[in-house]
Design an enzyme around this catalytic site. Structure first.
Site, PDB file in Angstrom:
ATOM      1  N   ASN A 108       6.576  20.867  -3.882  1.00  0.00           N
ATOM      2  CA  ASN A 108       5.640  20.085  -2.371  1.00  0.00           C
ATOM      3  C   ASN A 108       6.193  20.684  -1.433  1.00  0.00           C
ATOM      4  O   ASN A 108       4.943  21.358  -0.006  1.00  0.00           O
ATOM      5  CB  ASN A 108       5.732  18.553  -3.035  1.00  0.00           C
ATOM      6  CG  ASN A 108       5.537  17.541  -3.814  1.00  0.00           C
ATOM      7  OD1 ASN A 108       4.630  18.497  -4.381  1.00  0.00           O
ATOM      8  ND2 ASN A 108       6.503  16.831  -4.430  1.00  0.00           N
ATOM      9  N   THR A 136       6.724  22.924 -11.107  1.00  0.00           N
ATOM     10  CA  THR A 136       8.504  22.142 -10.859  1.00  0.00           C
ATOM     11  C   THR A 136       8.557  21.513 -11.565  1.00  0.00           C
ATOM     12  O   THR A 136       7.611  20.601 -12.626  1.00  0.00           O
ATOM     13  CB  THR A 136       7.537  20.953 -10.411  1.00  0.00           C
ATOM     14  OG1 THR A 136       8.217  19.839  -9.949  1.00  0.00           O
ATOM     15  CG2 THR A 136       6.280  20.936 -10.122  1.00  0.00           C
ATOM     16  N   ASP A 138       9.602  18.786 -12.317  1.00  0.00           N
ATOM     17  CA  ASP A 138       9.626  16.982 -11.416  1.00  0.00           C
ATOM     18  C   ASP A 138       7.998  16.040 -12.181  1.00  0.00           C
ATOM     19  O   ASP A 138       7.978  15.575 -12.655  1.00  0.00           O
ATOM     20  CB  ASP A 138      10.084  16.963 -10.991  1.00  0.00           C
ATOM     21  CG  ASP A 138      10.779  16.956 -10.689  1.00  0.00           C
ATOM     22  OD1 ASP A 138      12.061  17.361 -10.940  1.00  0.00           O
ATOM     23  OD2 ASP A 138      11.463  17.039  -8.919  1.00  0.00           O
ATOM     24  N   GLY A 184      15.444  14.615 -11.626  1.00  0.00           N
ATOM     25  CA  GLY A 184      13.621  13.588 -10.803  1.00  0.00           C
ATOM     26  C   GLY A 184      13.833  12.785  -9.779  1.00  0.00           C
ATOM     27  O   GLY A 184      13.885  11.766 -10.454  1.00  0.00           O
ATOM     28  N   TYR A 293      20.948  22.403 -14.855  1.00  0.00           N
ATOM     29  CA  TYR A 293      20.633  23.224 -14.119  1.00  0.00           C
ATOM     30  C   TYR A 293      20.013  23.784 -15.363  1.00  0.00           C
ATOM     31  O   TYR A 293      18.943  24.275 -15.862  1.00  0.00           O
ATOM     32  CB  TYR A 293      21.523  23.849 -13.246  1.00  0.00           C
ATOM     33  CG  TYR A 293      21.428  23.948 -12.186  1.00  0.00           C
ATOM     34  CD1 TYR A 293      20.020  23.462 -11.039  1.00  0.00           C
ATOM     35  CD2 TYR A 293      22.403  22.946 -12.397  1.00  0.00           C
ATOM     36  CE1 TYR A 293      20.879  22.595  -9.628  1.00  0.00           C
ATOM     37  CE2 TYR A 293      23.029  21.698 -11.239  1.00  0.00           C
ATOM     38  CZ  TYR A 293      22.016  21.892  -9.910  1.00  0.00           C
ATOM     39  OH  TYR A 293      21.833  21.515  -8.352  1.00  0.00           O
ATOM     40  N   GLN A 295      18.562  21.360 -17.702  1.00  0.00           N
ATOM     41  CA  GLN A 295      16.966  21.358 -17.987  1.00  0.00           C
ATOM     42  C   GLN A 295      15.758  22.313 -17.543  1.00  0.00           C
ATOM     43  O   GLN A 295      15.390  22.973 -17.850  1.00  0.00           O
ATOM     44  CB  GLN A 295      16.594  20.493 -16.555  1.00  0.00           C
ATOM     45  CG  GLN A 295      17.395  19.129 -17.642  1.00  0.00           C
ATOM     46  CD  GLN A 295      18.204  17.760 -16.517  1.00  0.00           C
ATOM     47  OE1 GLN A 295      16.831  16.741 -16.364  1.00  0.00           O
ATOM     48  NE2 GLN A 295      19.655  17.703 -16.016  1.00  0.00           N
TER      49      GLN A 295
END
Lengths: 401, 401
Positions: A108, A136, A138, A184, A293, A295
């Site tokens: 973003n 991302t 997220d 997230g 991290y 992930q």
């Protein structure tokens, strides 16, 4: 347009596949006659401000190929939030180095940077083709079906829950509660993806809590206890951003604030808070994993679909820039039909910058502790091939003597 | 001896490969004429006390094969510490079910159980062949070169550090400190294995702290700051069991004890304590990963060497039991010579039960913040093939204008 230089940068948190987008940009830039120098900015926009550029034409083909399976952001990344007064400086550098293609791989904030710098270029009448390449774990970028990085993180989280779930199942009464804290902060897409771990409806994760739905500690504890009573164990996927019935983060809500020996307030982790709640209700200490991290860096479990799409996004970005596009982001549009397929389009950055796309209502179950079939249909193709299956013993009882 | 029944159980924390040992036991038991029923005890020794046995002869060959890549303990596990008064009851059950082969897959406590039950059988003149099959990711069993479960956990930890290390390297000044909390409360074998992540001496982990060496918070912070100044980032592998200069655990040492809102003392995590120490020294917030139970369940990164050895240990256990052995554990002896090879022998349980084999002095560097070449030579063969390599950009600078 005459030949000009291209610069590419990486921004925000790395993903397992962000280097695929970088390599896609380089490969396509190498193929375009209109592009002269191919520069990498070190540590994102900070590399532009400091004029720290590297010559990507001089990297070996072998290095580029190997980067496709290397986690982290190979150019270095940055979390610097660009200030309004920085944009003139950034454009000065672009003018000085004849940079007319600006490819920024990020989320973003980075899309806002791409948008703003494009606006300043317009005002100053400098022909600049600035394109955002989405990235991302997220998955919270607007105007795109999904973002590169998400599929691989989703695959890791699902596998981690399945692994840790089998471990927990075998513990029985000696450790029946397992919590996993998933990344997230404001969007629960990655936490929701943990549902991919299930082979049957009784499999972990039994409960999934997203930031999009408030959940009171009482309800959460009751949910967990109920699952435990029914199945003998309970595995919970918890977003790091869950909030209680008043919208207060679990990590710092009253009653769960921690103080160190000096009386300083310390932000307690989310799973620690949830474990405390379950302990109070059941008198059983919950165990937890915080893969943090891992992930976003566990390339060994990357989704091949995600790897390829991240690469393609880089290619498409350069292709569109050379064809005259600017102020836009590469957007993934899902083709209709039973077979998963993606079309790469452009979306206006003004519709994306600083927006946050959270998990849609129809993807969350009514109880607010799980996901719907619609979500499963959405997410399944993104992680690539099915997860490897595990076995359970049939356990035919021996007659008691 | 006349035909008799065999029982097998799993105990303690699961590993990624503990089911390989179970399958090895079953496969060999199926091949032995002297063995009649092949029983599994559910949840370890508790399954014996409650007479909860399952008939493993009725499991399909396909299930057994798939169990070799399934984490967790397929029979269920237990953390129950057997009490002296339990042994007579256990033996009563063995007598009642004509169980004369007792195979127990576990760690220190479990080896004690195997030893004690063997002693009681002797006293009561009941012919019982009790054999321990070693299992522990902590690698802290005495009288064996290493234990099944360790190699796979070591491979996971090394890969996790390498992945998270590349992620950290790319963060630069925006997140230069990364800590990973690694399992092993009293033995640092698994934390030490993180050194396998290195391809060059500058690679993470830059610092490794084991429970075997006291480290003061001051020295730890100074170490971390020095690495950061030299390399621009610092990745630290921290055992969950590290102690300060007074032998106090970091998790609860004075000044780092946490209290919740009710004033209850809460044990703070180790990496949280280390992060606090680094923050105080450098004013930089360290990030951390706590992969917890993923370390012992991540079958996708299992060491093929470890998988095979765990299976072989099960086979050898049954073979020796049928040949008359009892009160012993399968022990791994490394063959001399440049090629890695293991010989399976027997070790007396009286020398193993309740012992704790910690990391030897010659494996820890003088500064107490790393490992030696001797350790690397010891551990490298256990994780199987080399970890996949990653790439770094050459980063040829573009001349400033």
């Amino acid at each position: 347009m005459a030949k000009a230089n291209l610069v590419v940068g990486q921004s925000g948190g790395p993903t397992a596949v962000i280097n695929n987008s970088l390599v896609g940009v380089i490969h396509q830039a190498l193929a375009e006659d209109q592009i002269d120098g191919i520069y990498g900015m070190l540590h994102g926009i900070r590399g532009v401000m400091d004029e720290n550029f590297v010559d990507l034409r001089r990297e070996s083909a072998q290095t580029l190929e190997q980067l496709r399976t290397t986690p982290g952001s190979a150019l270095g990344t940055v979390r610097y939030k660009v200030k309004p007064e920085d944009y003139d400086r950034l454009l000065d550098v672009f003018v000085k180095y004849d940079i007319r293609y600006f490819m920024y791989i990020g989320g973003n904030d980075s899309m806002d940077t791409v948008y703003q710098i494009g606006q300043v270029a317009k005002q100053r009448n400098f022909e600049l083709h600035s394109i955002g390449v989405p990235k991302t774990i997220d998955n919270d970028l607007a105007q795109t079906d999904h973002s590169p990085g998400y599929g691989s993180a989703a695959r890791f989280v699902a596998m981690a829950i399945r692994n840790s779930g089998y471990d927990t199942e075998s513990m029985g009464a000696d450790g029946p509660f397992k919590l996993m804290e998933i990344m997230g902060r404001n969007a629960g897409w990655l936490t929701a993806a943990s549902a991919l771990a299930r082979e049957s409806e009784y499999d972990p994760p039994h409960l999934i809590y997203l930031p999009e739905r408030r959940i009171s500690p009482e309800k959460l504890a009751a949910d967990a206890e109920e699952v435990y009573r029914e199945h003998g164990y309970c595995v919970v996927a918890v977003s790091e951003g869950i909030v209680d019935e008043n919208g207060q983060p679990y990590a710092s809500a009253t009653g769960r604030t921690m103080r160190d020996a000096f009386g300083h307030e310390v932000k307690q982790g989310v799973v620690e808070a949830v474990a405390e709640i379950i302990l109070a209700k059941t008198n059983i200490r919950a165990r937890f994993d915080k893969p943090s991290y891992l992930q976003r860096s566990f390339i060994q479990l990357a989704s091949p679909v995600d790897q390829e799409e991240a690469y393609r996004a880089g290619i498409e970005g350069v292709r569109h820039a050379v064809n005259g596009a600017s102020g836009q982001m590469i957007s993934f549009v899902r083709e209709p039909g039973p077979e998963y397929a993606i079309r790469y389009e452009l979306a206006d950055l003004s519709q994306i910058a600083n927006q946050e796309h959270t998990v849609s209502d129809e993807y969350i179950n009514a109880a607010g502790n799980g996901v719907t079939q619609d979500f499963m249909d959405y997410v399944r193709p993104l992680i690539g091939p099915p997860l490897p299956s595990f076995a359970r013993l049939a356990k035919h009882a021996v007659a008691k003597r």
